[in-house]
Design an enzyme around this catalytic site. Structure first.
Site, short mmCIF file in Angstrom:
data_model
loop_
_atom_site.label_atom_id
_atom_site.label_comp_id
_atom_site.label_asym_id
_atom_site.label_seq_id
_atom_site.Cartn_x
_atom_site.Cartn_y
_atom_site.Cartn_z
N HIS A 86 0.82 -1.21 0.00
CA HIS A 86 0.00 0.00 0.00
C HIS A 86 0.86 1.26 0.00
O HIS A 86 0.63 2.20 -0.78
CB HIS A 86 -0.92 -0.01 1.23
N ASN B 138 -3.76 -5.40 -9.97
CA ASN B 138 -3.27 -5.69 -8.62
C ASN B 138 -4.16 -6.74 -7.96
O ASN B 138 -3.68 -7.77 -7.47
CB ASN B 138 -3.24 -4.41 -7.77
N CYS C 294 -5.49 -0.73 -15.54
CA CYS C 294 -5.17 0.34 -14.61
C CYS C 294 -4.37 -0.23 -13.44
O CYS C 294 -4.62 -1.34 -12.99
CB CYS C 294 -6.42 1.06 -14.12
#
Length: 892
Positions: free
Chosen positions: A453, A784, A846
């Site tokens: 993160h 992701n 993305c």
């Protein structure tokens, strides 16, 4: 003259009919420079047809004649007793790597040594004799090795070790000048000749002519014995010049332009009356005599035009005459310097735009996009090295171990006019830490890796991120092994794209990037010219990031993460209030406040991106990420919730509501579209804000192109519900289309063009793409999460075992950086199935996978329309895509 011997000089070129391979690599270089008319030292080449079979008697006459020509140009005569010309013999193989020795200072014999001594001093003359002896001993050592004469070879090696100590030579270098702290010379030049004469052919130090011929014979004998030679090696014989030979003499070393900034100005130094540039402390090259400086500039920039590269130049001025000694490519140079060179060459039509684009490795652009450390300023700073690069660059700041502490320190620093540079240090980061990362210069964490993160957010905001699994935090102190620091201390973090990362105690000097000054913006403009249909968009959710992405060449926004908007200080408690509301009425009040804020957010982003698509992802994060995570945050929320009321809400009651939102696996829990099914009013608020902003801007004449993305969809029914709504007994679910139609009717305005799509981040969605495409105008692959759900690997935890997997070759590379083949297969299947249903389906990727050139290549091959990545990664993706377009055009 023997046709196998070739003379060259500034005015004499070797005929082009001579096959280049006859000259060897160094010989070909000499021939090229002669053709360019550079002030090179004259010389002659014994080509590969004769070098291995030299007969001293056969070459004696030609050698003497050519040395006379050299003497006429250089102004010194070989073997002269007063002003002797010295020679070096260069072994010019056709192999890039050879183990032949360097040979210098031929002509140093007993009749000539006094002449050199008178001009350069006894100590210098004796040392040059020792370099001659050393080169010859290396030659004899090689011959003894080929003859398997081990005893004689060992004796020579012993003598070489003694010589190296006297000369202060370190390591395997054979070149004069590559020495450090030489010992005192304790004998005369003549005495050294007498001492070492027994190792060489008889008469070696008696006559300059005999010395050269004897050496050529020995080299030729070595070639004949060496199986690796195969008659493909030539010999070059050329004069030597010295920077300490006469009053108007100097030696220097310079680059053709500044290797850091790329400024077209010679960078380097020179020293007067020193042997050569490696032997000198030096003065700035700008102080060189203007006549020589102008000549060097012409040489340097001609070389740049020829090689399309920055060059390093060694030169010597001897008695008022400038000589080019050597030129070679530069290994240590910045991406900015290469970009400035290429733009210069393209501006003068030396190269075309395709050459400019092909010349730069996309990943090198990281150097231009982020600060770099001045390495000279950290030599005395305590240092820890290691870790995993999360986001490249360099950062300085005072460290704080929590978001609250950092934000409080920032507030105080702003109020007092103090240094506002801070580094966030945490075990791991969460959504509520985004605001601290945004205002920091960098973040240092212990958990995760490139896709953690903290790393993802840091790349989004152009911050530096380093993951150090060794990091341990205890109270107000932290440690990286033996490297201990306290909260409030200054640290410098250096995360180079290539090489090892480091943490320094204290402050270093940073070199900040300037996209315009560096040439990056001009380079991007050239790059964009090669894109045909494929596009690069940006991940951005603030006006600043949108504007930055646009300046870096982004063609719209491919991911606007609306959940990030709610973590701002003036919104987080309103959002918490909405989530913790006891009923729909209370929730509606909070949503009304948030809608005004969201409308302004979208208005600003649409305005900046006018004429380009903006993909807005509706709320996606699990609800627990928005909740208070410590006592300070909880106290702040209770204070907010009690404003205007007689009493604060009971702490226990609020904690109970927070606990009710707890999920055991929140990443696969009630998030994304599942949240919208349970709380449709949240998405309704966001959609209303999107269209209010769009219609307002359209009324002002702007071209607005919203794309509304629904996340975490696993089947077509979910998307159909959220897009088109549904009426069931006793309830009416208002879809995106309904909200837009109602607003349009209310405003009596023509329709704004918009699109509804989904983020494909679950294998189920990919496999069901054909059905989902019935209700989606676009797919955006969220790689992701798609990687996590396909491989069953957490991006935040995989580094704990990835080293073991790599050790046993169980997985290749980092799947959160380079797409796994199975993830690629899933994307390919989804694209194919989606377009069978909807041929005009727009597909993009993305996430930070989109900034990896290897992934860009796959996306183009798979038929995707764009990739979307952080603003600072947009130029990298653009360059990778442009290079693929150029390669396809060439092969097609």
């Amino acid at each position: 003259m023997d046709s196998r011997i070739h003379f060259f000089s500034q005015k004499d070129s070797i005929p082009r009919k001579i096959a280049p391979e006859l000259l060897g690599i160094r010989g070909r270089q000499a021939a090229e420079f002669a053709e360019l008319g550079f002030p090179i030292l004259p010389g002659f080449i014994l080509d590969t047809r004769i070098a291995s079979n030299i007969s001293p008697d056969a070459v004696k006459k030609d050698a003497a004649a050519l040395l006379d020509k050299c003497a006429g140009i250089v102004g010194k005569k070989y073997g002269d007793s007063e002003n002797p010309l010295l020679l070096k013999i260069v072994i010019s193989s056709n192999l890039a790597v050879t183990n032949y020795p360097a040979l210098h200072n031929f002509g140093l014999v007993k009749p000539s040594i006094d002449g050199l001594t008178a001009r350069a001093g006894e100590d210098f003359a004796a040392r040059e004799v020792l370099f001659l002896i050393r080169g010859m001993l290396k030659l004899e050592e090689r011959i003894k090795e080929l003859e398997a004469a081990d005893r004689e070879r060992e004796e020579i090696k012993t003598r070489l070790a003694v010589l190296d100590r006297v000369l202060g030579i370190r390591g395997p270098s054979n070149e004069p000048g590559k020495q450090e702290a030489p010992a005192a010379i304790d004998k005369s030049a003549a005495a050294y000749m007498d001492q070492y004469a027994k190792y060489f052919p008889a008469g070696f130090f008696d006559s300059a002519e005999d010395q050269l011929l004897l050496t050529l014979n020995e080299i030729s004998r070595m070639f004949r014995m060496d199986d690796q030679n195969d008659n493909d090696t030539a010999l070059i014989i050329t004069p030597m010049v010295y920077g300490n030979y006469g009053r108007d003499s100097c030696s220097g070393d310079c680059f053709s332009r500044n290797v850091i900034t790329g400024e077209k100005k010679l960078q380097g130094g020179f020293s007067r009356e020193k042997f050569n540039e490696s032997d000198a402390s030096g003065r700035n090259i700008d102080k060189l005599d203007p006549v020589y400086l102008k000549e060097l500039q012409k040489i340097a920039w001609t070389l740049e035009d020829k090689f399309k590269d920055i060059r390093r130049i060694r030169f010597t001025v001897e008695n008022g005459k400038l000589w080019l000694i050597e030129q070679r490519p530069v290994e240590q140079k910045s991406a900015q310097a290469d970009i400035k060179l290429l733009l210069d060459l393209a501006g003068r039509k030396v190269v075309d735009n395709a050459d400019v684009v092909k010349a730069i490795d996309p990943l090198r652009l990281n150097e231009v996009l982020h600060p770099v450390i001045d390495s000279a300023g950290v030599r005395n700073l305590k240092c820890w090295k290691g870790g995993i690069a999360g986001a490249p660059g360099a950062a300085i700041g005072r460290v704080y171990f929590s978001t609250g502490a950092l934000l409080e320190a920032q507030k105080f620093a702003l109020h007092q006019g103090l240094d506002t540079r801070f580094i966030l240090v945490l075990a791991s980061s969460f959504a509520e830490d985004v605001k601290a990362i945004e205002v920091s210069t960098g973040v240092l964490t212990a958990e995760g890796g490139y896709s953690a993160h903290a790393s993802v957010v840091a790349r989004q905001y152009g911050k530096v991120s380093l993951v150090a699994p060794e990091l341990r935090i205890k109270g107000k102190k932290a440690a990286l092994g033996d490297f201990v620091f306290s909260e409030g201390d200054y640290l410098t973090i250096n995360v180079p794209f290539y090489g090892e990362s480091a943490v320094y105690q204290g402050t270093a000097v940073l070199l900040e990037p300037d996209p315009r000054e560096s040439g990056l913006l001009d380079f991007i403009a050239i790059t964009r010219g090669f894109l045909k249909k494929f596009r690069v968009r940006a991940n951005a959710e603030t006006p600043r990031d949108a504007a930055l992405a646009l300046s870096f060449g982004a063609d719209g926004i491919g991911l606007c993460r609306t959940e990030h908007m709610f973590f701002k200080a003036d919104r987080i408690n309103i959002f918490r209030e909405m989530l913790l509301s006891e009923n729909e009425k209370e929730r509606a009040k909070s949503l009304d406040k948030l809608q005004v804020m969201q409308r302004q957010d979208f208005y600003e982003i649409f305005r900046i991106m006018a004429g380009k698509e903006v993909t807005i992802r509706l709320l996606d994060s699990p609800l627990h990420e928005f909740m208070p995570h410590n006592d300070d945050e909880l106290a702040a929320y209770l204070e907010y919730a009690g404003k205007g009321k007689k009493t604060k809400p009971p702490r226990a009651e609020i904690l109970a509501r927070i606990d009710a939102l707890h999920e055991f696996n929140p990443m696969l829990g009630r998030r994304g579209c599942r949240l919208a099914v349970s709380y449709p009013e949240i998405y309704a608020m966001q959609v209303q804000a999107i269209f209010e902003a769009a219609y307002k801007l359209r009324s002002e004449g702007a071209d607005v192109r919203p794309e509304i993305m629904v996340p975490v969809v696993m089947n077509a029914s979910e998307l159909k519900l959220i897009a088109y709504g549904k009426k069931i007994e006793g309830a009416n679910y208002q879809g995106i289309v309904d909200i837009e139609e109602n607003l349009r009717a209310e405003q009596k305005a023509p329709a704004v063009r918009y699109s509804i799509g989904t983020m494909v981040e679950l294998p189920a969605a990919a496999l069901g793409a054909g059905e989902i495409a019935r209700y989606a105008g676009f797919f955006s692959f969220g790689t992701n999460d798609l990687t996590q759900t396909t491989l069953g690997i957490s991006r935040d935890d995989f580094t704990a075992f990835m080293a073991d997997y790599t050790r046993f070759d169980l997985i290749m590379g980092n799947p959160f950086s380079t797409l796994d083949p199975r993830v690629k297969d899933i994307i390919t299947i989804a694209v194919e199935r989606g377009r069978l249903t909807r041929p005009d389906l727009v597909c993009g990727l993305c996430g930070e996978h989109g900034a990896n050139p290897e992934n860009v290549r796959f996306c183009m091959d798979a038929g995707l329309d764009y990739v979307s990545c952080s603003p600072y990664s947009v130029p990298i993706a653009l360059l990778a895509a442009a290079q693929e377009e150029i390669a396809a055009a060439v092969s097609g």
